[in-house]
Design a protein around this motif. Sequence first.
Motif, PDB file in Angstrom:
ATOM      1  N   LEU A  48       5.074   6.550  10.950  1.00  0.00           N
ATOM      2  CA  LEU A  48       3.752   5.816  11.385  1.00  0.00           C
ATOM      3  C   LEU A  48       4.386   4.089  10.981  1.00  0.00           C
ATOM      4  N   HIS A  49       3.474   4.349   9.499  1.00  0.00           N
ATOM      5  CA  HIS A  49       3.180   2.693   8.643  1.00  0.00           C
ATOM      6  C   HIS A  49       4.452   1.877   8.662  1.00  0.00           C
ATOM      7  N   LEU A  50       5.520   2.330   8.452  1.00  0.00           N
ATOM      8  CA  LEU A  50       6.974   2.037   8.022  1.00  0.00           C
ATOM      9  C   LEU A  50       7.303   1.141   9.059  1.00  0.00           C
ATOM     10  N   ASP A  51       8.291   2.161   9.676  1.00  0.00           N
ATOM     11  CA  ASP A  51       9.583   2.402  10.876  1.00  0.00           C
ATOM     12  C   ASP A  51       8.504   2.230  12.107  1.00  0.00           C
ATOM     13  N   ALA A  52       8.563   0.876  12.725  1.00  0.00           N
ATOM     14  CA  ALA A  52       8.616   0.668  14.109  1.00  0.00           C
ATOM     15  C   ALA A  52       9.402   1.131  15.126  1.00  0.00           C
ATOM     16  N   GLU A  53      10.161   1.930  15.520  1.00  0.00           N
ATOM     17  CA  GLU A  53      10.877   2.932  16.145  1.00  0.00           C
ATOM     18  C   GLU A  53      10.552   4.265  15.742  1.00  0.00           C
ATOM     19  N   PHE A  54      10.031   4.856  15.451  1.00  0.00           N
ATOM     20  CA  PHE A  54       9.359   6.232  14.718  1.00  0.00           C
ATOM     21  C   PHE A  54       7.686   5.498  15.346  1.00  0.00           C
ATOM     22  N   ALA A  55       6.912   4.488  15.431  1.00  0.00           N
ATOM     23  CA  ALA A  55       5.792   3.822  15.491  1.00  0.00           C
ATOM     24  C   ALA A  55       5.392   3.717  17.218  1.00  0.00           C
ATOM     25  N   PHE A 115       0.863  -1.131   0.254  1.00  0.00           N
ATOM     26  CA  PHE A 115      -0.339  -0.272   0.152  1.00  0.00           C
ATOM     27  C   PHE A 115       0.916   1.448  -0.396  1.00  0.00           C
ATOM     28  N   ALA A 116       2.123   1.306   0.994  1.00  0.00           N
ATOM     29  CA  ALA A 116       3.078   2.459   0.391  1.00  0.00           C
ATOM     30  C   ALA A 116       3.653   2.795  -0.720  1.00  0.00           C
ATOM     31  N   ALA A 117       4.044   1.097  -1.275  1.00  0.00           N
ATOM     32  CA  ALA A 117       4.442   1.250  -2.895  1.00  0.00           C
ATOM     33  C   ALA A 117       3.400   1.933  -3.725  1.00  0.00           C
ATOM     34  N   ILE A 118       2.404   2.069  -3.815  1.00  0.00           N
ATOM     35  CA  ILE A 118       1.445   2.373  -4.419  1.00  0.00           C
ATOM     36  C   ILE A 118       0.860   3.305  -4.083  1.00  0.00           C
ATOM     37  N   SER A 119       0.919   3.533  -3.287  1.00  0.00           N
ATOM     38  CA  SER A 119       0.294   5.144  -2.556  1.00  0.00           C
ATOM     39  C   SER A 119       1.289   6.192  -2.287  1.00  0.00           C
ATOM     40  N   GLY A 120       2.298   5.614  -2.803  1.00  0.00           N
ATOM     41  CA  GLY A 120       3.668   6.821  -2.212  1.00  0.00           C
ATOM     42  C   GLY A 120       3.343   7.256  -1.032  1.00  0.00           C
ATOM     43  N   ASP A 121       2.775   7.110   0.142  1.00  0.00           N
ATOM     44  CA  ASP A 121       2.095   7.274   1.340  1.00  0.00           C
ATOM     45  C   ASP A 121       3.386   6.290   2.202  1.00  0.00           C
ATOM     46  N   MET A 158       1.077   8.153  19.713  1.00  0.00           N
ATOM     47  CA  MET A 158       0.244   7.967  20.430  1.00  0.00           C
ATOM     48  C   MET A 158       0.128   6.725  20.256  1.00  0.00           C
ATOM     49  N   PHE A 159       0.401   5.846  19.600  1.00  0.00           N
ATOM     50  CA  PHE A 159      -0.266   4.324  18.624  1.00  0.00           C
ATOM     51  C   PHE A 159       0.936   3.310  20.132  1.00  0.00           C
ATOM     52  N   LYS A 160       1.655   3.652  19.498  1.00  0.00           N
ATOM     53  CA  LYS A 160       3.413   2.733  20.108  1.00  0.00           C
ATOM     54  C   LYS A 160       4.128   1.886  18.927  1.00  0.00           C
ATOM     55  N   GLU A 161       2.824   1.475  18.365  1.00  0.00           N
ATOM     56  CA  GLU A 161       3.262   0.726  17.504  1.00  0.00           C
ATOM     57  C   GLU A 161       2.922   0.986  15.799  1.00  0.00           C
ATOM     58  N   ARG A 162       3.636   0.440  14.362  1.00  0.00           N
ATOM     59  CA  ARG A 162       3.297   0.732  13.477  1.00  0.00           C
ATOM     60  C   ARG A 162       1.268   0.730  13.571  1.00  0.00           C
ATOM     61  N   ILE A 163       0.919   1.371  12.284  1.00  0.00           N
ATOM     62  CA  ILE A 163      -0.632   0.915  12.126  1.00  0.00           C
ATOM     63  C   ILE A 163      -0.598   1.826  10.503  1.00  0.00           C
ATOM     64  N   ALA A 164      -1.965   0.309  10.226  1.00  0.00           N
ATOM     65  CA  ALA A 164      -2.061   0.608   8.524  1.00  0.00           C
ATOM     66  C   ALA A 164      -2.273   1.763   8.212  1.00  0.00           C
ATOM     67  N   HIS A 165      -2.445   1.914   7.062  1.00  0.00           N
ATOM     68  CA  HIS A 165      -2.821   2.867   6.135  1.00  0.00           C
ATOM     69  C   HIS A 165      -4.285   3.659   6.085  1.00  0.00           C
ATOM     70  N   GLY A 166      -4.926   4.486   7.004  1.00  0.00           N
ATOM     71  CA  GLY A 166      -5.903   4.573   6.739  1.00  0.00           C
ATOM     72  C   GLY A 166      -6.539   4.470   5.468  1.00  0.00           C
ATOM     73  N   MET A 167      -6.292   4.866   4.643  1.00  0.00           N
ATOM     74  CA  MET A 167      -7.175   4.273   3.410  1.00  0.00           C
ATOM     75  C   MET A 167      -6.904   2.923   3.139  1.00  0.00           C
ATOM     76  N   PHE A 168      -5.583   1.980   4.119  1.00  0.00           N
ATOM     77  CA  PHE A 168      -5.945   1.103   3.655  1.00  0.00           C
ATOM     78  C   PHE A 168      -7.084   0.308   3.508  1.00  0.00           C
ATOM     79  N   SER A 169      -8.398   1.133   5.017  1.00  0.00           N
ATOM     80  CA  SER A 169      -9.493   0.255   5.430  1.00  0.00           C
ATOM     81  C   SER A 169     -10.388   0.955   4.016  1.00  0.00           C
ATOM     82  N   GLY A 170     -10.152   2.182   3.646  1.00  0.00           N
ATOM     83  CA  GLY A 170     -10.746   2.153   2.635  1.00  0.00           C
ATOM     84  C   GLY A 170     -11.274   1.542   1.618  1.00  0.00           C
ATOM     85  N   ALA A 171      -9.398   1.046   0.922  1.00  0.00           N
ATOM     86  CA  ALA A 171      -9.362   0.539  -0.470  1.00  0.00           C
ATOM     87  C   ALA A 171     -10.091  -1.606  -0.299  1.00  0.00           C
TER      88      ALA A 171
END
Length: 156
Positions: free
Chosen positions: A42-49, A32-38, A53-66
């Motif tokens: 927060l979605h790709l880097d565990a250390e950053f995430a 999804f990151a590759a296709i969308s460019g997003d 506030m989420f404490k871990e990586r999360i899916a892109h919101g628009m992944f659910s939209g897809a």
Amino acid sequence: MTQVSNTPHEALEVGQTASYVKHVEERDILLFAAISGDCNPLHLDAEFAAQTMFKERIAHGMFSGALISAAVACELPGPGTIYLGQTIRFALPVKLGDTLTVRLEILEKLPKFRVRIATRVFNQRDELVVDGEAEIIAPRKAQTVTMKEAPKVTLG
């Protein structure tokens, strides 16, 4: 390949429901990151995430939209449906490993083959993660089509 039948406008009924299930995997997030460019860390880097506030990586919101789009196109009304619009509200984060269920419900049949559909996504704990509504143009006639499988893409 799978045979899929649609439900034409005349056969749709207010209150009619359908669902679509998808398990969220690492591969989905990367593709999804590759296709969308997003490429938000927060979605790709565990250390950053971990620092968010989420404490871990999360899916892109628009992944659910897809996934909502897939449910409308493949389940109800199904092949031949044309998307006109979508409202969407993200209630909870979607995490890697979640199993999402898109639940559709026909809310209203409108003129010119248009239909309003409730589009809700729940996780495996039956918690609402996405709430919304779609407006579509339903197929005019019943048909059964052969759905091709999604292409196999290798990450590398």
